[in-house]
Design a protein around this motif. Structure first.
Motif, PDB file in Angstrom:
ATOM      1  N   VAL A   1     -11.525   4.525  -1.039  1.00 29.20           N
ATOM      2  CA  VAL A   1     -10.369   5.279  -1.514  1.00 29.20           C
ATOM      3  C   VAL A   1      -9.170   4.934  -0.637  1.00 29.20           C
ATOM      4  O   VAL A   1      -9.280   4.864   0.575  1.00 29.20           O
ATOM      5  N   SER A   2      -8.045   4.687  -1.273  1.00 32.21           N
ATOM      6  CA  SER A   2      -6.825   4.358  -0.563  1.00 32.21           C
ATOM      7  C   SER A   2      -5.684   5.138  -1.176  1.00 32.21           C
ATOM      8  O   SER A   2      -5.626   5.296  -2.391  1.00 32.21           O
TER       9      SER A   2
ATOM     10  N   VAL B   1     -16.030  -3.596  -2.982  1.00 29.19           N
ATOM     11  CA  VAL B   1     -16.468  -4.037  -1.660  1.00 29.19           C
ATOM     12  C   VAL B   1     -15.338  -4.593  -0.796  1.00 29.19           C
ATOM     13  O   VAL B   1     -15.539  -4.841   0.388  1.00 29.19           O
ATOM     14  N   PHE B   2     -14.168  -4.796  -1.378  1.00 27.99           N
ATOM     15  CA  PHE B   2     -13.026  -5.307  -0.611  1.00 27.99           C
ATOM     16  C   PHE B   2     -11.744  -4.860  -1.281  1.00 27.99           C
ATOM     17  O   PHE B   2     -11.632  -4.872  -2.500  1.00 27.99           O
ATOM     18  N   HIS B   3     -10.784  -4.472  -0.447  1.00 26.37           N
ATOM     19  CA  HIS B   3      -9.431  -4.174  -0.919  1.00 26.37           C
ATOM     20  C   HIS B   3      -8.475  -4.593   0.186  1.00 26.37           C
ATOM     21  O   HIS B   3      -8.540  -4.089   1.315  1.00 26.37           O
ATOM     22  N   LEU B   4      -7.601  -5.527  -0.117  1.00 30.92           N
ATOM     23  CA  LEU B   4      -6.711  -6.124   0.871  1.00 30.92           C
ATOM     24  C   LEU B   4      -5.906  -5.075   1.631  1.00 30.92           C
ATOM     25  O   LEU B   4      -5.856  -5.088   2.863  1.00 30.92           O
ATOM     26  N   GLU B   5      -5.251  -4.177   0.908  1.00 29.72           N
ATOM     27  CA  GLU B   5      -4.385  -3.205   1.578  1.00 29.72           C
ATOM     28  C   GLU B   5      -5.153  -2.302   2.540  1.00 29.72           C
ATOM     29  O   GLU B   5      -4.649  -1.951   3.600  1.00 29.72           O
TER      30      GLU B   5
ATOM     31  N   GLN C   1      -7.807  -3.135   4.291  1.00 34.95           N
ATOM     32  CA  GLN C   1      -8.110  -3.883   5.516  1.00 34.95           C
ATOM     33  C   GLN C   1      -6.848  -4.197   6.305  1.00 34.95           C
ATOM     34  O   GLN C   1      -6.857  -4.150   7.538  1.00 34.95           O
ATOM     35  N   LEU C   2      -5.756  -4.496   5.617  1.00 35.25           N
ATOM     36  CA  LEU C   2      -4.495  -4.719   6.337  1.00 35.25           C
ATOM     37  C   LEU C   2      -4.062  -3.470   7.082  1.00 35.25           C
ATOM     38  O   LEU C   2      -3.555  -3.548   8.209  1.00 35.25           O
ATOM     39  N   ALA C   3      -4.264  -2.305   6.480  1.00 36.21           N
ATOM     40  CA  ALA C   3      -3.877  -1.040   7.119  1.00 36.21           C
ATOM     41  C   ALA C   3      -4.678  -0.814   8.410  1.00 36.21           C
ATOM     42  O   ALA C   3      -4.205  -0.130   9.318  1.00 36.21           O
TER      43      ALA C   3
END
Length: 116
Positions: A3-4, A104-108, A110-112
């Motif tokens: 969740v983002s 399994v992956f979300h760029l934002e 991991q960048l956060a």
């Protein structure tokens, strides 16, 4: 589920009958206005469908709560009409519902987490 920014991201799969692909695309070129409003009003955001030439359909949407958004939509009269009208287009619907995918992956996300 990841969740983002307080929105849950949902990806799902269905299979459109290959002989019905052209009509399926035509129906989605002009979705009923009351269906569009119901999706918006029940919390579906950033909803997209992607259709491969062999009938593989991938859907994506975001919601505060996917379960709540799907349940609220299922309670609407327009959804009952739409589902009945569209049922003939699908090869299979596991349990009548969506085959969901695990994110399994979300760029934002991991960048956060980077400490740049």
């Amino acid at each position: 589920m990841i969740v983002s920014s307080s929105l849950e991201r949902v990806c799902f799969e269905l299979r459109v009958r290959p002989e019905r692909i052209d009509e399926y695309r035509a129906r989605h070129a002009a979705v009923w206005p009351d269906m569009l409003r119901a999706l918006r009003d029940t919390g579906w955001r950033n909803y997209s469908l992607f259709l491969r030439e062999d009938g593989l359909l991938i859907g994506y949407f975001e919601a505060e709560s996917a379960e709540s958004a799907m349940a609220a939509m299922a309670e609407t009269e327009v959804d009952a009409r739409w589902q009945a009208d569209m049922a003939e287009f699908f090869e299979d619907r596991p349990g009548g519902g969506l085959r969901r995918y695990l994110e399994v992956f979300h760029l934002e996300d991991q960048l956060a987490g980077l400490a740049d």
